[in-house]
Design an enzyme around this catalytic site. Structure first.
Site, PDB file in Angstrom:
ATOM      1  CG  ASP A 150      41.200  51.705 110.799  1.00 46.93           C
ATOM      2  OD1 ASP A 150      40.021  51.305 110.896  1.00 46.93           O
ATOM      3  OD2 ASP A 150      41.575  52.835 111.169  1.00 46.93           O
ATOM      4  CE  LYS A 190      41.362  55.469 108.616  1.00 44.55           C
ATOM      5  NZ  LYS A 190      40.563  56.294 109.509  1.00 44.55           N
TER       6      LYS A 190
HETATM    7  O1  C5P Z   1      41.482  48.551 116.561  1.00 42.56           O
HETATM    8  P1  C5P Z   1      42.060  49.888 116.928  1.00 42.56           P
HETATM    9  O2  C5P Z   1      43.366  49.778 117.652  1.00 42.56           O
HETATM   10  O3  C5P Z   1      42.101  50.813 115.780  1.00 42.56           O
HETATM   11  O4  C5P Z   1      41.019  50.517 117.954  1.00 42.56           O
HETATM   12  C1  C5P Z   1      41.386  51.332 119.033  1.00 42.56           C
HETATM   13  C2  C5P Z   1      40.219  51.383 120.019  1.00 42.56           C
HETATM   14  O5  C5P Z   1      39.108  52.045 119.411  1.00 42.56           O
HETATM   15  C3  C5P Z   1      39.680  50.046 120.460  1.00 42.56           C
HETATM   16  O6  C5P Z   1      40.368  49.566 121.581  1.00 42.56           O
HETATM   17  C4  C5P Z   1      38.227  50.389 120.805  1.00 42.56           C
HETATM   18  O7  C5P Z   1      38.165  50.981 122.080  1.00 42.56           O
HETATM   19  C5  C5P Z   1      37.881  51.444 119.788  1.00 42.56           C
HETATM   20  N1  C5P Z   1      37.199  50.903 118.589  1.00 42.56           N
HETATM   21  C6  C5P Z   1      35.858  50.535 118.672  1.00 42.56           C
HETATM   22  N2  C5P Z   1      35.220  50.038 117.566  1.00 42.56           N
HETATM   23  C7  C5P Z   1      35.868  49.928 116.377  1.00 42.56           C
HETATM   24  C8  C5P Z   1      37.222  50.313 116.278  1.00 42.56           C
HETATM   25  C9  C5P Z   1      37.859  50.801 117.405  1.00 42.56           C
HETATM   26  O8  C5P Z   1      35.237  50.630 119.738  1.00 42.56           O
HETATM   27  N3  C5P Z   1      35.214  49.454 115.313  1.00 42.56           N
END
Ligand code: C5P
Length: 300
Positions: A148, A23
């Site tokens: 995501d 994406k």
């Molecule tokens: O959910 P994902 O593994 O993609 O996110 C990685 C890190 O990015 C999370 O642990 C968080 O620290 C940060 N994050 C965030 N807000 C979001 C997505 C991700 O703070 N909406």
């Protein structure tokens, strides 16, 4: 660097060449922060035709295995194995699976590769194990793996809000993108946790989103990423210069970086710019997709 999109093959107990598309975030605004530290965002997520590919072979003994080595991702931490485990225990399936993961999407690139691999795994195993989970149930499970993942399970392009779980399908225009990998790996948490990150962009309405060419639709994570990694800023500047001219889109970073992209109305213009990209960076052309190819295959 062009990649041929192999055709998905279905055989008894097997699915081969299952696509996990990347994406791009056509814009990404941070509009607030939850008490648990997660950020509230608004973004348009655009699927593109550059994919990882996964093969699945059902096992009768319940074991979940990744057959190949993937540099930088130990098997037990791989989101594809974690996705399989989560679905197996949620659906109480006694079946297992052998997975082969062919990576084309860079890690730490902001292209959603790991999340897309996890989403394709959930879609494939829901089918192969006959779990019969609804789209909504899969998306709830997917959110446990990453913010995501629900988007990829939704199957199309979307206006995404919340931390990634509020998904409104949208139609985007057909475009080609030049994408540059600046060669740095950006861990998502390091960008989100930066002190200088602005977290108060005014909320927008998606009906105001004309197209990605409007300079006010930016990526709020970009300034922080450029401060930490000058290569990202260099790549954005280089790509923006190729598209100088009033009203044209400048280059932008996707997700938390490090990849940067620029849109074009036709494939030839994109290819011409791609051919000029300095050799120190990897670059490629991708086309917008309207539908997730795996989801489309399952629906037919
Ligand atoms: O959910 P994902 O593994 O993609 O996110 C990685 C890190 O990015 C999370 O642990 C968080 O620290 C940060 N994050 C965030 N807000 C979001 C997505 C991700 O703070 N909406």
């Amino acid at each position: 660097m062009e990649l041929h999109m192999p055709e998905l093959k279905s055989q008894p107990g097997r699915l081969l060449h299952c696509p996990a598309p990347a994406k791009l975030n056509l814009f990404l605004h941070i509009v607030g922060r939850r008490e648990d530290g997660y950020h509230l965002l608004q973004s348009v997520f655009q699927l593109i035709d550059r994919c990882d590919y996964l093969d699945f072979q059902v096992r009768e003994d319940g074991q979940l295995r990744r057959l190949n080595t993937v540099t930088g991702i130990p098997e037990d931490q791989d989101l594809v194995i974690r996705a399989a485990k989560l679905l197996q225990s949620h659906a109480q399936s006694t079946l297992g699976v052998d997975i082969t993961l062919t990576k084309h999407l860079p890690m730490g690139g902001g292209l959603g590769g790991g999340s897309s691999d996890a989403a394709t795994t959930l879609l494939a195993l829901n089918h192969l194990w006959n779990c019969q989970l609804s789209d909504e149930a899969l998306m709830t499970l997917g959110l446990k793996l990453g913010a995501d993942v629900p988007f990829f399970l939704s199957g199309g392009n979307a206006f995404v809000e919340g931390i990634g779980e509020q998904i409104t399908p949208i139609t985007t225009k057909e475009q080609w993108f030049v994408i540059i990998e600046p060669g740095v790996h950006v861990p998502t948490p390091s960008i989100f946790s930066a002190k200088e990150l602005t977290r108060n962009t005014k909320a927008v309405r998606i009906t105001d989103f004309p197209d990605a060419t409007n300079a006010t639709w930016k990526n709020d994570l970009q300034a922080v990423a450029c401060t930490l990694h000058s290569e990202i800023e260099d790549a954005i500047n280089w790509l923006s210069q190729q598209k100088s001219g009033a009203g044209l889109a400048s280059a932008k970073m996707t997700g938390s970086g490090s990849c940067v992209f620029c849109s074009f109305d036709d494939e030839d213009s994109a290819k011409k710019v791609c051919a000029q990209v300095p050799k120190r960076w990897t670059a490629w052309v991708a086309k917008s997709l309207q539908q997730h190819p795996m989801k489309a295959w399952l629906q037919n």
